[in-house]
Design a protein around this motif. Structure first.
Motif, short mmCIF file in Angstrom:
data_model
loop_
_atom_site.label_atom_id
_atom_site.label_comp_id
_atom_site.label_asym_id
_atom_site.label_seq_id
_atom_site.Cartn_x
_atom_site.Cartn_y
_atom_site.Cartn_z
N SER A 92 0.83 -1.20 0.00
CA SER A 92 0.00 0.00 0.00
C SER A 92 0.87 1.25 0.00
N ARG A 93 0.35 2.30 -0.60
CA ARG A 93 1.04 3.58 -0.66
C ARG A 93 0.20 4.63 0.06
N PRO A 94 0.84 5.67 0.60
CA PRO A 94 0.07 6.64 1.39
C PRO A 94 -0.89 7.47 0.53
N PHE A 95 -1.97 7.88 1.16
CA PHE A 95 -2.91 8.84 0.57
C PHE A 95 -2.77 10.15 1.33
N LEU A 96 -2.99 11.25 0.64
CA LEU A 96 -2.94 12.57 1.27
C LEU A 96 -4.28 13.25 1.01
N PHE A 97 -4.89 13.76 2.07
CA PHE A 97 -6.19 14.40 1.95
C PHE A 97 -6.10 15.83 2.47
N ALA A 98 -6.77 16.75 1.80
CA ALA A 98 -6.82 18.12 2.28
C ALA A 98 -8.20 18.68 2.02
N ILE A 99 -8.70 19.46 2.96
CA ILE A 99 -10.03 20.07 2.79
C ILE A 99 -9.86 21.58 2.75
N LEU A 100 -10.40 22.20 1.70
CA LEU A 100 -10.38 23.66 1.61
C LEU A 100 -11.57 24.22 2.38
#
Length: 1457
Positions: free
Chosen positions: A864-872
């Motif tokens: 598995s590879r990392p996910f990056l999440f961001a909320i504006l």
């Protein structure tokens, strides 16, 4: 309705083409990586055969479904006997085989194209395992477009290497005056990658010449020494007109092996025959082999063979060392090469051209029409027949001379649309009628003894396989019962004495498919909430769909939104947040192997609930008991965060002014923040904690004044200390969001990206001294986002900057470190250009746009590879997936010299930066944007590791959604049922197994579990109910919550019995005397037997049960079943009845008849015997093909006539009729208007007048159209008529008798037309939900609008919607759509405008107005970078917020399920 939107909500799942090739890696790359060395003790142990087969390099799998293109990796799980946690998660079903414990498919990339893939081939350089070249994908699109795609490491996706188009005015001569063609282009590739061939317009062969190594079209830009493999590319093309070579009717072609130049073998028919002449003229086909010289453009014929049966349809090139070609016919298989030929008869219809020699026959009879085939070894081909049987064809040969062919039966499996071998030990069965399967096969001469072990291992494995079962679709599970079915969980060898080759199979993985959707019904879910209102009410409903065919037939229950199963709920007003924590006590934390397993199943100890002014603590033992008074938690105010530290031995609780560390319920340490600053006189002005991120053993705090504080834990003493991180001086600006990321595992993923990848795998020493104790715990990083939109990653606890992205807030497609060099010149120029533009456009950005929340997570799993999440802060969610890309090796030297970034320490820029880390943006289909009015800045992202066996994150807020990670792809499922959700956490205890708790904004705390019957690895959660027959139509009876379903089951009958039922009796006797031939009497024939099943949905995830079955008579087909409301003229009451229309299928010599049946439902409905009872039955002339109820009367379409009847309680009496042209396929009713769809003559619009009791024609469409489905579309007071046709179009008509061009109202006028790209089989009219802009035209005091949308289903498994639009919204979206056609780079270079143009397939057609917007294209707007979004919106003279609100209102208005 003058304007509409076309939106797909569930994409196609039926796989039409599949192929294997080394797309993402070369064979050379995959040899060392995939296979760890087999340890010696494994080989010595007695249980393994000594010749344990090595798995060679495993290629990628490429599949297409309609316009979806996906590339998968096959992840192989080695069989090491140690049950580690990661392997248990990945172990597929089945026991070990060939040293593999399992294999699964992992998604690499997924594209939605503007065009359906008609044909696919892999351009490969051949069979060398040590080749460093990669393969390319060749796709063919309708009429004659070809695209060659290759994998680009730098963008982690596919890029177009060449495009070839043979359409338009320059190429008109290729069509030779024809307009319509039986099939689209076919593309094939030479096995050694020297050229490709494409057959277009039936008789034109395009030769695509491959470039020699190192002279591609874009060879100059290629970095020469990147070590990146170069894919095969096409250099030029030319056309061969096959008519010049005296070929008239080409059926198939292929390239054969074993020649110096590419040799193409073409199967064609010299002069066609037809059914009436077959007895005299039957061997009409021949094959011709052309040697293709791409340099001289010569193509001499080198050999040919004639006298091949007329039903030959496919060529199969035999792999080396044998060479030659197999010709597949319905009743025979022929082998031909330059020197020898032989054949095998498959059944009694096999004819020999000259009757001198006897045909060798196979041991059993089989028909091979519509078969698919692939090679399992150089001399064994596997066929998949039209009944789903797998057959093995062995070529018995001596040297290069094939002596004979031998066919044997193997397993039974899914009905395939394509089949491909993946490497040396897997094959993939692609299906558009059932789920597609990845199967591992082992070929050996071993008898059944070695396979017994597999079965034993399999049965043991199933004991603890709740995790495993959820990957298995239900229709495969059912097949375990029948031993012969090839499905997950079966392992049986096939042994054949003569061929001495036995194959054993294990199904390792499956891709779910809900197509083809023939019909669907809209009904209530079993756990529906009767009190829900507004949008929450919609998740009370589900779609029950007829899908599949034959033994793969199933009912698919689809739900767009997740509705968790409630265990208990309590009222809890004013809740701010909830957390569950573990408590390990003082157990040792030594890393034993059982620790990892126990961690999965450890129960939670406490539930912490933060209210406005206080905190509650509950024990999560057998029941939730409040222990607030007896614990040392901080309970006088609200809590900001809580979690576990030190391997779950301590709990940390953070509140506004401090933190507590607890061991169970006892406090071991307390900290207060802000007091130690000297210049503040009182603590009242001290900054409070604003948000918290916990990554064992660190806690990151962001204070209200924007500063950061880090709590550093000491695992040896279980205490923490406060440190203030010194961020790099360069990074100025206010911090808008921050988070910690814990890179877990013995091999932390991000380490691969900092040094060169080959180094990081070899060196396992700790990089820093601080993680001596936590050596296997991985590294911790801190992500910080500033108001300026820059993202920086620091390593913890040194706070050295290791990664920087400028303008992260823009949401670019790819992110890379600011100081890592781009590989190619061209993209570097673009980078400079972008940075120049962005400085200028920065001031146009709305000032307040900033990132409010960040999260980075890598879920468990070996690869598995990392996910990056961001909320504006406008609610946009950015999702990124990390990947490794190594650019130029010598970049670092140049970097140090030219870097302007001198404020940080120069020496360590190159050393520890994550220079190879990149992120690619993922599209999120559902609308997760907050409504701005009630926007409160509280964290929305909660990561979960195991909820009912799934992992991912939950997004709370006003549009809650589940993000589930399945096969490294993000599946997003909204949850509408409770409106806005304030807080969420997982709960695992005795009564709630891997469940969840959430708090709604209404103040209810709910403890739930995810419905276990659903499979969430699909566009929508789906539950499959196998039927073992083909479902045709389903209708819902709401009062009793029952579904009535037409099912046909294939039954094998003796031929004599079938004939006697069809033909008149006296002729049958004659026939019996004639055919006393014993062979003929043994023949069997498969007929479909129809029945109507009344099904009741299972309560809360139970199995659906068949309450009763109504059987049809012999050779009677049920065509339609509908629940109708009729007015009983005797009792003067309305009755609800089940009406069934049937047809007798008895051949062309018998006049067509049908029956009309009416059934009533029992009042109490408990006894299944008399649940339905027949109240009326009558035989009619012609097939009864459609039924509808019209104002209490029954409208019946029988044959070419529609008749209106009134119901007396015992009799149907006709009161009016209308003669339709040929055969009615659909009837729709609104008030007293009737819409009638004819099989060839398009649509008719009628109305019914009670006064004169007459059905009169108002208008019709004068064109000819093969209707599939029809329905009315209602927008306020406007009525439109929608029809879908055989060429995959949608047309919208309207009735306007006052318009001149309607010929005084006789003609229906076109309002819009659109190419849907799929066969639409059913429309369902549903009332749209009110959105903010509609408040004006809603009915007062209700949550309904007067606007209806049409939900539709298609034959490739997609579901979509046609929704009416306001003119203003339409104009806005249409001008945006026109800008997007040019602004967005489209995959494969396809033009969305040409894809959506009406296809008339050569028939005359006047183009209609373009009044439908394509939401497929509009959905790409949100994936553009922010500055580009503003620019395009301005170009379309609108604003970004107007566009986004228009799109989100549309998706809100049609969230029906």
């Amino acid at each position: 309705m003058s304007y509409a939107a076309f939106k797909l909500m569930h994409y196609a799942t039926g796989i039409q083409h599949c192929a294997a090739g080394f797309i993402t890696h070369s064979p050379y790359d995959s040899v060392p990586v995939q296979i760890p060395p087999i340890h010696a003790d494994d080989l010595d142990s007695s249980e393994w055969p000594a010749d344990r087969r090595r798995i060679g390099p495993v290629p990628n799998l490429v599949v297409t479904a309609a316009n979806i293109l996906e590339v998968y990796l096959v992840r192989v799980q080695e069989d090491d006997e140690k049950p580690t946690r990661a392997s248990d998660d990945q172990r597929g079903p089945g026991g070990p085989m060939d040293g593999l414990a399992g294999a699964r498919l992992e998604l690499v990339c997924h594209y939605r194209l503007h065009g359906n893939v008609v044909s696919m081939a892999i351009l490969s350089l051949g069979v060398d395992d040590h080749s460093k070249r990669r393969d390319s994908i060749m796709l063919a699109f309708q009429d004659a477009k070809f695209t060659v795609l290759e994998y680009d490491d730098s963008s982690h996706g596919l890029r177009t290497s060449s495009m070839h188009c043979f359409e338009g005015p320059d190429w008109l001569y290729l069509k030779r005056g024809r307009e319509s063609f039986v099939r689209g282009p076919i593309i094939k590739a030479d096995p050694l990658g020297r050229c490709g061939g494409a057959l277009i317009y039936g008789l034109q062969m395009i030769i695509l010449k491959a470039a020699q190594l190192g002279q591609g079209l874009v060879g100059d830009d290629e970095p020469t020494n990147t070590g990146g493999a170069v894919s095969v590319r096409i250099e030029s093309s030319y056309v061969i007109n096959l008519r010049d070579l005296d070929m008239k009717h080409v059926k198939d072609f292929t390239f054969v092996h074993g020649y110096i130049e590419p040799v193409m073998v073409i199967l064609h028919e010299k002069e066609p025959t037809w059914a009436g002449r077959v007895a005299w003229k039957h061997h009409t086909c021949m094959i011709s082999a052309l040697s293709i010289s791409t340099t001289l453009k010569h193509h001499p014929m080198i050999w040919s063979a004639s006298n091949i049966p007329h039903d030959a349809y496919k060529l199969l090139a035999v792999p080396p060392p044998i060479g030659g070609v197999l010709v597949i016919c319905t009743n025979t298989i022929h082998y031909h090469s330059q020197s020898v030929s032989c054949l095998l008869g498959l059944n009694s219809f096999a004819l020999q051209q000259d009757s001198s020699s006897e045909i060798p026959k196979s041991k059993f009879a089989v028909e091979l029409d519509a078969a698919n085939a692939t090679w399992l070894s150089p001399d064994v081909a596997m066929f998949s027949t039209k009944t789903g049987e797998l057959l093995m064809l062995t070529l018995i040969y001596d040297g290069r001379v094939v002596q004979r062919l031998e066919l044997m039966k193997s397993k039974s499996s899914v009905l395939t649309s394509g089949i491909t071998t993946i490497g040396s030990s897997f094959f993939f069965l692609g299906s558009c009628l059932g789920d597609s399967l990845l199967v591992q096969y082992s070929m050996g001469t071993s008898g059944p003894s070695s396979n017994m072990k597999d079965e034993v291992a399999d049965n043991e494995g199933d004991l603890h396989s709740t995790k495993r079962l959820r990957r298995v679709p239900s229709d495969s599970l059912q097949e375990v019962a029948s031993g012969e079915e090839l499905s997950l969980h079966t392992t049986t060898p096939n042994s054949s004495e003569t061929a001495q080759k036995s194959f054993s199979f294990i199904v390792r993985d499956s891709l779910i498919n809900v197509g083809p959707l023939k019909d669907f019904s809209y009904g209530l879910r079993t756990n529906a909430d009767p009190n829900a209102t507004g949008i929450a009410k919609q998740s009370n409903y589900e779609l029950v769909c007829c899908s599949g065919h034959g033994k793969n037939g199933a009912l698919c229950v689809l739900q767009q939104s997740i509705r968790p199963e409630l265990i208990t709920e309590v009222e809890l007003p004013g809740c701010k947040g909830i957390w569950t924590v573990y408590h390990k006590g003082s157990r040792s934390h030594t890393a034993d192997s059982s620790k990892a397993m126990a961690e999965e199943d450890e129960y939670h100890a406490y539930l912490i609930i933060s209210l406005e002014t206080r905190t509650m603590v509950l024990e999560t033992a057998d029941d939730l008991g409040e222990v607030t008074e007896t614990v040392d938690y901080y309970v006088q105010g609200s809590t900001i965060a809580a979690g576990n530290l030190f391997g779950r031995r301590r709990v940390v609780q953070i509140f506004a002014r401090g933190a507590r560390i607890l061991d169970g319920s006892y406090m071991t340490q307390e900290l207060t923040f802000g007091v130690h600053s000297s210049d503040l006189s009182s603590t009242s002005d001290a900054p409070l904690v604003a948000c918290v991120s916990i990554a064992d053993p660190y806690v990151l705090l962001k204070m209200t004044d924007g500063s950061l504080q880090l709590l550093v834990g000491d695992p040896s003493t279980c205490t923490v200390s406060v440190s203030v991180p010194t961020l790099c001086a360069s990074s100025t600006g206010f911090i808008s969001a921050c988070a910690l990321y814990h890179d877990k595992g013995p091999e932390p993923w991000l380490r691969k990206t900092s040094t060169d990848a080959w180094l990081s795998t070899g060196i396992t020493e700790a990089i820093d001294g601080h993680d001596g104790l936590y050596n296997d715990q991985g590294d911790v990083y801190c992500l910080v986002c500033y108001d300026s939109g820059t993202l920086e990653v620091f390593d913890v606890p040194n706070f050295k900057c290791v990664y920087t992205v400028d303008n992260f807030i823009y949401g670019k497609i790819h992110l890379f470190d600011k100081y890592a060099r781009e590989p190619t010149r061209s993209s570097q120029n673009s980078k400079l250009k972008v940075s120049g533009e962005s400085n200028g456009s920065m001031k146009e950005l709305p000032h307040e746009t900033k990132i409010v929340e960040l999260a980075m997570q890598r879920w468990s799993g070996q690869y598995s590879r990392p996910f990056l999440f961001a909320i504006l802060n406008d609610g946009t969610m950015l999702c990124y997936h990390a990947y490794v890309y190594e650019g130029l090796e010598n970049a670092s030297k140049v970097e140090d010299a030219t870097s302007p970034h001198n404020s940080c320490d120069m020496s360590n820029i190159s050393a520890s930066r994550l220079r190879n880390l990149r992120f690619v943006r993922l599209s999120v289909d559902t609308d997760t944007r907050e409504e701005s009015s009630n926007f409160v800045a509280r964290p929305r992202i909660t990561v979960f590791k195991n909820v009912s066996g799934y992992q991912g994150l939950f997004l709370s807020g006003s549009r809650p959604a589940w993000f589930m990670v399945c096969r490294e792809r993000l599946r997003v499922h909204p949850q509408l049922c409770d409106g806005s959700i304030v807080a969420f956490t997982v709960l695992h205890n005795v009564n709630c197994n891997h469940g969840l708790i959430y708090v709604t904004s209404q103040g209810y705390l709910k403890i739930c579990q995810l419905p276990s019957v659903c499979n969430y690895d699909n566009y929508w959660p789906v539950q499959k109910i196998p039927l073992r027959g083909t479902p045709h139509q389903v209708t819902y009876y709401a009062e009793k919550n029952l579904y009535s379903l037409i099912v046909s089951i294939p039954v094998v009958k003796p031929l004599s019995q079938v004939l006697s039922s069809i033909v008149d009796q006296d002729i049958a006797h004659l026939n019996d005397n004639d055919s006393s031939n014993s062979d003929d009497l043994q023949k069997t024939y498969t007929v479909d037997e129809f029945e109507i099943r009344i099904l009741e949905p299972g309560k809360s995830g139970g199995q659906w049960e068949t309450r009763t079955t109504i059987s049809m008579q012999t050779s009677e087909n049920a065509l339609t079943a509908r629940v109708v409301m009729l007015f009983n003229t005797t009792t003067k009451e309305n009755e609800t009845l089940l009406s069934v229309g049937t047809a007798y299928v008895q051949g062309e010599d018998v006049a067509a008849r049908g029956r009309m049946l009416l059934y009533s439902f029992a009042i109490n409905g408990d006894n299944s015997q008399n649940l339905v009872s027949e109240v009326y039955s009558k035989e009619l002339k012609g097939a009864v093909s459609a039924i509808a109820s019209l104002q209490g009367h029954l409208l019946i379409a029988s044959g070419p006539k529609i008749t209106l009847h009134k119901w007396t309680g015992t009799e149907l009496n006709g009161i009016a009729f209308y003669d339709a042209p040929l055969h009615v396929v659909s009837l729709n009713i609104v008030k007293n208007f009737i819409l009638l769809g004819d099989i060839h003559k398009s649509i008719y619009f009628l109305n019914w007048k009670e006064q004169g009791a007459q059905l009169s024609l108002l208008a019709k469409d004068f064109g000819s159209l093969d209707c599939y489905a029809t329905e009315f579309l209602i927008d306020g007071s406007t009525l439109s008529l929608v029809v879908s046709d055989e060429d995959k179009n949608i047309q919208i008509f309207y009735y306007a008798p006052k318009m001149m061009e309607s010929w005084k109202g006789q003609k229906l006028l076109s309002r819009a037309e659109f190419h849907a790209g799929a066969h639409l089989t059913k429309f369902l009219r549903l009332q749209m939900l009110p959105t903010s802009s509609d408040r004006t035209n809603t009915i007062s005091g209700s949550d309904k609008t007067t606007r209806f949308a049409l939900l539709f289903s298609t034959l490739d498994g997609s579901i979509g919607c046609i929704a009416p639009l306001e003119e203003l919204t339409f104009r806005r979206l249409q001008s945006l759509q026109n800008s997007l056609v040019d602004a967005v780079p489209h995959t494969c270079g396809l033009n969305p405008r040409s894809f959506r143009q009406f296809r008339s397939n050569g028939k005359a057609h006047r183009p209609g107005p373009d009044n439908i917007v394509d939401c497929e294209l509009l959905s790409q707007y949100e994936m553009l970078p922010l500055d580009k979004q503003l620019e395009i919106a301005a170009e379309a003279s609108t604003t970004r917020s107007q566009v986004l609100s228009g799109l989100s209102e549309l998706s809100l208005g049609i969230s029906f399920v």
